[in-house]
Design a protein around this motif. Structure first.
Motif, PDB file in Angstrom:
ATOM      1  N   ASP A  42      14.084  -9.404   1.842  1.00  0.00           N
ATOM      2  CA  ASP A  42      13.056  -9.958   1.368  1.00  0.00           C
ATOM      3  C   ASP A  42      11.754  -8.753   1.368  1.00  0.00           C
ATOM      4  O   ASP A  42      11.746  -7.826   1.766  1.00  0.00           O
ATOM      5  N   PRO A  43      10.646  -9.028   0.337  1.00  0.00           N
ATOM      6  CA  PRO A  43       9.718  -8.064   0.294  1.00  0.00           C
ATOM      7  C   PRO A  43       9.201  -8.031   1.631  1.00  0.00           C
ATOM      8  O   PRO A  43       8.946  -8.830   2.357  1.00  0.00           O
ATOM      9  N   VAL A  44       8.374  -6.756   1.604  1.00  0.00           N
ATOM     10  CA  VAL A  44       7.745  -6.668   2.826  1.00  0.00           C
ATOM     11  C   VAL A  44       6.267  -6.195   2.398  1.00  0.00           C
ATOM     12  O   VAL A  44       5.939  -5.407   1.352  1.00  0.00           O
ATOM     13  N   VAL A  45       5.343  -6.935   3.170  1.00  0.00           N
ATOM     14  CA  VAL A  45       3.872  -7.060   2.766  1.00  0.00           C
ATOM     15  C   VAL A  45       3.053  -6.477   3.762  1.00  0.00           C
ATOM     16  O   VAL A  45       3.112  -7.034   5.007  1.00  0.00           O
ATOM     17  N   ALA A  46       2.036  -5.687   3.524  1.00  0.00           N
ATOM     18  CA  ALA A  46       1.183  -4.927   4.627  1.00  0.00           C
ATOM     19  C   ALA A  46      -0.264  -5.011   3.991  1.00  0.00           C
ATOM     20  O   ALA A  46      -0.512  -4.627   2.989  1.00  0.00           O
ATOM     21  N   PRO A  47      -1.311  -5.223   5.097  1.00  0.00           N
ATOM     22  CA  PRO A  47      -2.615  -5.121   4.687  1.00  0.00           C
ATOM     23  C   PRO A  47      -3.265  -3.899   4.851  1.00  0.00           C
ATOM     24  O   PRO A  47      -4.402  -3.511   5.450  1.00  0.00           O
ATOM     25  N   SER A  48      -2.339  -2.849   4.259  1.00  0.00           N
ATOM     26  CA  SER A  48      -2.715  -1.440   4.458  1.00  0.00           C
ATOM     27  C   SER A  48      -2.040  -0.649   3.568  1.00  0.00           C
ATOM     28  O   SER A  48      -0.903  -0.553   3.484  1.00  0.00           O
ATOM     29  N   GLY A  49      -2.991  -0.012   2.583  1.00  0.00           N
ATOM     30  CA  GLY A  49      -2.253   0.888   1.547  1.00  0.00           C
ATOM     31  C   GLY A  49      -1.491   2.095   2.044  1.00  0.00           C
ATOM     32  O   GLY A  49      -0.483   2.610   1.645  1.00  0.00           O
ATOM     33  N   SER A  50      -2.242   2.818   3.004  1.00  0.00           N
ATOM     34  CA  SER A  50      -1.829   3.881   3.550  1.00  0.00           C
ATOM     35  C   SER A  50      -0.384   3.955   4.245  1.00  0.00           C
ATOM     36  O   SER A  50       0.622   4.553   4.192  1.00  0.00           O
ATOM     37  N   CYS A  51      -0.176   2.726   4.947  1.00  0.00           N
ATOM     38  CA  CYS A  51       1.197   2.621   5.635  1.00  0.00           C
ATOM     39  C   CYS A  51       2.173   2.249   4.373  1.00  0.00           C
ATOM     40  O   CYS A  51       3.494   2.686   4.631  1.00  0.00           O
ATOM     41  N   VAL A  52       1.818   1.402   3.503  1.00  0.00           N
ATOM     42  CA  VAL A  52       2.625   0.989   2.173  1.00  0.00           C
ATOM     43  C   VAL A  52       2.991   2.508   1.774  1.00  0.00           C
ATOM     44  O   VAL A  52       4.378   2.920   1.261  1.00  0.00           O
ATOM     45  N   ALA A  53       2.197   3.307   1.502  1.00  0.00           N
ATOM     46  CA  ALA A  53       2.390   4.688   1.050  1.00  0.00           C
ATOM     47  C   ALA A  53       3.269   5.533   1.832  1.00  0.00           C
ATOM     48  O   ALA A  53       4.143   6.151   1.223  1.00  0.00           O
ATOM     49  N   MET A  54       3.335   5.363   3.151  1.00  0.00           N
ATOM     50  CA  MET A  54       4.067   6.168   3.958  1.00  0.00           C
ATOM     51  C   MET A  54       5.572   5.521   3.705  1.00  0.00           C
ATOM     52  O   MET A  54       6.512   6.523   3.458  1.00  0.00           O
ATOM     53  N   VAL A  55       5.823   4.105   3.849  1.00  0.00           N
ATOM     54  CA  VAL A  55       7.012   3.769   3.426  1.00  0.00           C
ATOM     55  C   VAL A  55       7.708   4.201   2.252  1.00  0.00           C
ATOM     56  O   VAL A  55       8.976   4.663   2.095  1.00  0.00           O
TER      57      VAL A  55
END
Length: 248
Positions: free
Chosen positions: A70-83
């Motif tokens: 399933d999609p992973v959603v976060a309220p943080s762009g920096s953590c998404v960029a890390m992934v």
């Protein structure tokens, strides 16, 4: 659609209300939200400090925790960029690198997922205020997410957007940068806060928790009489008549 909520360390420890608002907003947009247990740091601080071996350990754990398709959603762009940096970080192991590429492709910042994947822009939010949106370096530059937050805010009833003169300038936080160069960081934060205040807004909206907390701390300390509130985008989208939270 079923989604996995990724709660960054900063949110879990300093602003858990952002995670709760994110879950409610995703549910309202029609998603079935799950919270995978065992979440830990995505490894961003270690990675940016050059401690890549330790960051790889956290990346492997992250792959295990979010192994569901399933999609992973976060309220943080920096953590998404890390992934999204995991494929390079794990490149020495082809099997892990492939799993990391698949995970990176289905990991999204909140506004990006709402607008680009779900096509949900009107979440029924209502918040009478004049708001200035701050373009986080990680959300706007690293992910290229600029218009999605504004499209969502434009559909919030009672909210008027006031554009800063320099929307893309850094707030001064920059993770470990603020610890390594505190004077430069403080100067950048003061400039950003002044630019936001000059819009005449009574509300600053951020899609990045670190920027939000940095600006809030500066304003609370240096402009307590300005009454310039700071809210995460998820909290704004979760706003209802009478204030806050879920009206259902």
């Amino acid at each position: 659609m079923r989604v996995q909520l990724f709660v960054p360390c900063l949110v879990e420890n300093l602003a858990p209300e952002i995670a709760a608002a994110t879950a409610r907003v995703l549910t309202r947009a029609g998603a079935e939200v799950s919270l995978p247990p065992g979440q830990t740091c995505c490894g961003q601080p270690l990675y940016k400090s050059g401690r890549h071996a330790e960051a790889r350990d956290l990346a492997r754990r992250f792959l295990d925790v979010f192994a569901a398709p399933d999609p992973v959603v976060a309220p943080s762009g920096s953590c998404v960029a890390m992934v999204r940096a995991y494929p390079g970080l794990l490149a020495a192991d082809p099997e892990l690198a492939e799993a990391a590429r698949a995970l990176a492709a289905r990991t999204y910042e909140l506004s990006q997922f709402l607008v680009d994947v779900l096509g949900a822009e009107d979440l029924g939010a209502e918040l009478p205020a004049v708001a200035a949106y701050h373009d986080s370096c990680q959300v706007a530059r690293a992910l290229g997410v600029r218009e999605q937050p504004r499209r969502l805010l434009a559909r919030v009833r009672g909210l008027t957007l006031a554009e800063p003169s320099r929307p893309g300038t850094c707030c001064g936080f920059g993770g470990t940068f603020s610890l390594q160069f505190p004077e430069v960081s403080a100067s950048l934060t003061a400039d950003k806060a002044a630019d936001l205040a000059a819009t005449g807004a009574d509300l600053v909206v951020c899609a990045e928790p670190s920027c939000l907390l940095n600006l809030r701390a500066h304003l609370d300390k240096n402009a307590p009489d300005r009454n310039l509130r700071c809210m995460h985008l998820a909290e704004v989208l979760d706003s209802r008549p009478g204030g806050g939270g879920d009206a259902s």
